[in-house]
Design a protein around this motif. Structure first.
Motif, short mmCIF file in Angstrom:
data_model
loop_
_atom_site.label_atom_id
_atom_site.label_comp_id
_atom_site.label_asym_id
_atom_site.label_seq_id
_atom_site.Cartn_x
_atom_site.Cartn_y
_atom_site.Cartn_z
N ILE A 1 -3.68 -7.38 -6.75
CA ILE A 1 -4.77 -7.11 -5.81
C ILE A 1 -5.04 -8.39 -5.04
O ILE A 1 -5.48 -9.39 -5.60
CB ILE A 1 -6.06 -6.63 -6.53
N ILE B 1 -1.59 -5.00 -3.12
CA ILE B 1 -2.61 -4.26 -2.36
C ILE B 1 -3.45 -5.29 -1.60
O ILE B 1 -4.08 -6.15 -2.22
CB ILE B 1 -3.51 -3.43 -3.28
N LYS C 1 -7.94 -0.57 0.47
CA LYS C 1 -9.14 -1.03 -0.23
C LYS C 1 -9.10 -0.51 -1.67
O LYS C 1 -8.99 0.70 -1.88
CB LYS C 1 -10.37 -0.48 0.50
N VAL C 2 -9.18 -1.44 -2.63
CA VAL C 2 -9.18 -1.01 -4.03
C VAL C 2 -10.55 -0.41 -4.33
O VAL C 2 -11.58 -1.01 -4.07
CB VAL C 2 -8.88 -2.20 -4.96
N TYR D 1 -6.93 3.20 -4.80
CA TYR D 1 -7.19 2.52 -3.53
C TYR D 1 -7.32 3.55 -2.42
O TYR D 1 -6.88 4.69 -2.56
CB TYR D 1 -6.07 1.52 -3.20
#
Ligand code: NAI
Length: 453
Positions: free
Chosen positions: A179, A202, A236-237, A247
């Motif tokens: 992340i 991500i 976006k997590v 996400y």
């Protein structure tokens, strides 16, 4: 009674302690964990140790392209982690010895400022109190763990890790989700991709490598896509489960399975619980406010390194600590943040200094910007089959001063300090043209480019 008490023994603190002792100050260095701080114990040095093993393995895998066959090459991740431990131990021991040689007293305990009186500052460390007439705060930073649902629990269970835990992970994860596609995320993605993990990064922005010049960032992105890293940009997590990460991408909720997660979404200055309020040190969004001399708002209190949140890099920290000590010793000194180089130790490496295309645009500077292939270098061609490295120059149009230099390609990390000198000394293109660079090197493309811009 000490002349100087330093809180925190990372690059800012231990280097400042040595300089202060050499300058004649009776110095006490207080460190709660191990000397060397994040950089030496769980940051710069351990990652470079891992990445070097990965590089050797990559060379072996691609040896045939250079006429060398390494049949059956394999990488033993647990052995790499063990070696990392030995490298760190040697270096931490070295800092201890340096402190002793310099006459710096070291206390291994967490320190807390209790207050000040006419004599100076009082700091408690362990069960003892110490007095000093000057204070240097170098408590560094910690990994940010944002309030994403499930993330704290995932960190507690060991499923999610920060830079600290991942560097001790003995078993290679088959599937790693990272992340944050910044410096830590990319360096760790690079390592685990090289050793055969399936890696997904991500990143919430539409690009990787944060403030790196966009063109360079894109080349890096392409290199890692080719190597098999999956990037989810603009994602976006929303939650972390026990074996997956959720996400949102293009308005759709999705999830990706993982057997390990790295959280690398930035760092926060360490200003909690160290007693800053007891003497009224000003902070801004959690970081100690400092000026270019590294002074805080309180007389005789300085702060250097990540704790001031200016440029969270070990080499910035070294210099900030020195600037603070020089000013304490009555030798005027100041920081110049514009000429601090930065490096991402991926393969290929990225190294930059000064203005980027994006900052030039944002500041409205009148600059000439050109990129040149590293294939102008014979050495680059000899050593990089299919390489797509470049050097990019950013020159101010009016005076032909060098405002920025950006590179992607191996050795960039070792070359960039030369460019940093050009930026720092405000050198002009015509001055660099008269310097002689060694041949054949990758760095000489910088000189060559000075004749083309
Ligand atoms: P970073 O600031 O470099 O990157 C964090 C990334 O995470 C950014 O791209 C940001 O957009 C993204 N992000 C933030 N929140 C997110 C979310 N909820 N979901 C998805 N993406 C999100 O921070 P990083 O990599 O943690 O590094 C921390 C510090 O350590 C940096 O200041 C860096 O300069 C330093 N460092 C330097 C190294 C070097 O000089 N080679 C190596 C490693 C770290």
């Amino acid at each position: 009674m000490y002349d100087l008490i330093i809180l925190g023994g990372g690059p800012a603190g231990y280097n400042a302690a040595e300089r202060a002792a050499h300058g004649g100050l009776k110095t006490l260095l207080i460190e709660g964990r191990a000397l060397g701080g994040v950089c030496l114990n769980e940051g710069c040095v351990p990652t470079k140790t891992l990445l070097y093993s990965a590089k050797i393995y990559d060379y072996a895998k691609h040896g045939a392209e250079y006429g060398v066959r390494f049949e059956g090459a394999s990488l033993d991740h647990a052995a790499v982690i063990d070696r990392k431990g030995r490298v760190v131990k040697t270096l931490v021991g070295g800092i201890g010895a340096t402190m002793k040689r310099a006459g710096v007293e070291v206390v291994n305990a967490y320190g807390e400022i209790l207050g000040r009186d006419a004599e100076g500052f009082t700091v408690r460390a362990g069960d003892k109190e110490y007095k000093g007439s000057k204070l240097l705060i170098c408590t560094g930073s910690t990994a940010a763990v944002p309030p994403i649902p499930g993330l704290r629990e995932a960190v507690a269970s060991g499923f999610a890790m920060t830079n600290r835990e991942i560097l001790d992970l003995k078993k290679k994860p088959e599937k790693l989700v990272v992340i944050g596609g910044g410096v830590i995320g990319l360096e760790m993605a690079s390592y685990f991709n090289s050793i055969g993990s399936k890696v997904t990064v991500i990143e919430m922005l539409d690009h990787i490598a944060g403030p790196t010049d966009g063109e360079i960032g894109k080349i890096l992105y392409k290199n890692y896509v080719r190597k098999g890293v999956e990037f989810l940009l603009g994602a976006k997590v929303t939650a972390v489960g026990s074996d997956s990460v959720r996400y949102e991408l293009d308005g759709k909720e999705q999830s990706v399975k993982a057997d390990a997660v790295l959280v690398s979404i930035g760092r926060r200055a360490m200003t909690q619980g160290i007693g800053l309020d007891s003497i009224g040190v000003l902070t801004d969004r959690g970081a100690v406010v400092t000026n270019e001399k590294m002074e805080t708002n309180v007389a005789n209190v300085w702060a250097a390194g990540d704790v001031n949140g200016k440029s969270m890099l070990a080499h910035t920290a070294y210099r900030e600590g020195e600037v603070a000590v020089n000013n304490m010793l009555g030798k005027p000194d100041r920081m110049n943040y514009l000429s601090i180089p930065s490096v991402i130790y991926t393969n290929p490496e990225v190294a930059s200094v000064g203005e980027t295309s994006e900052t030039v645009r944002a500041k409205g500077l009148d600059a000439k910007i050109e990129s040149y292939t590293l294939k102008y270098s014979g050495r680059y061609i000899a050593e990089n089959e299919g390489g797509d490295g470049i050097v990019k120059l950013i020159i101010d149009k009016e005076h032909r001063k060098i405002l920025g230099v950006h590179m992607i390609g191996n050795y960039a990390s070792e070359i960039i300090y030369g460019a940093a000198m050009m930026v720092d000394r405000e050198m002009r293109v015509e001055q660099v043209q008269k310097l002689v660079f060694p041949h054949p090197t990758v760095g000489e493309v910088i000189r060559e480019a000075m004749f083309m811009i």
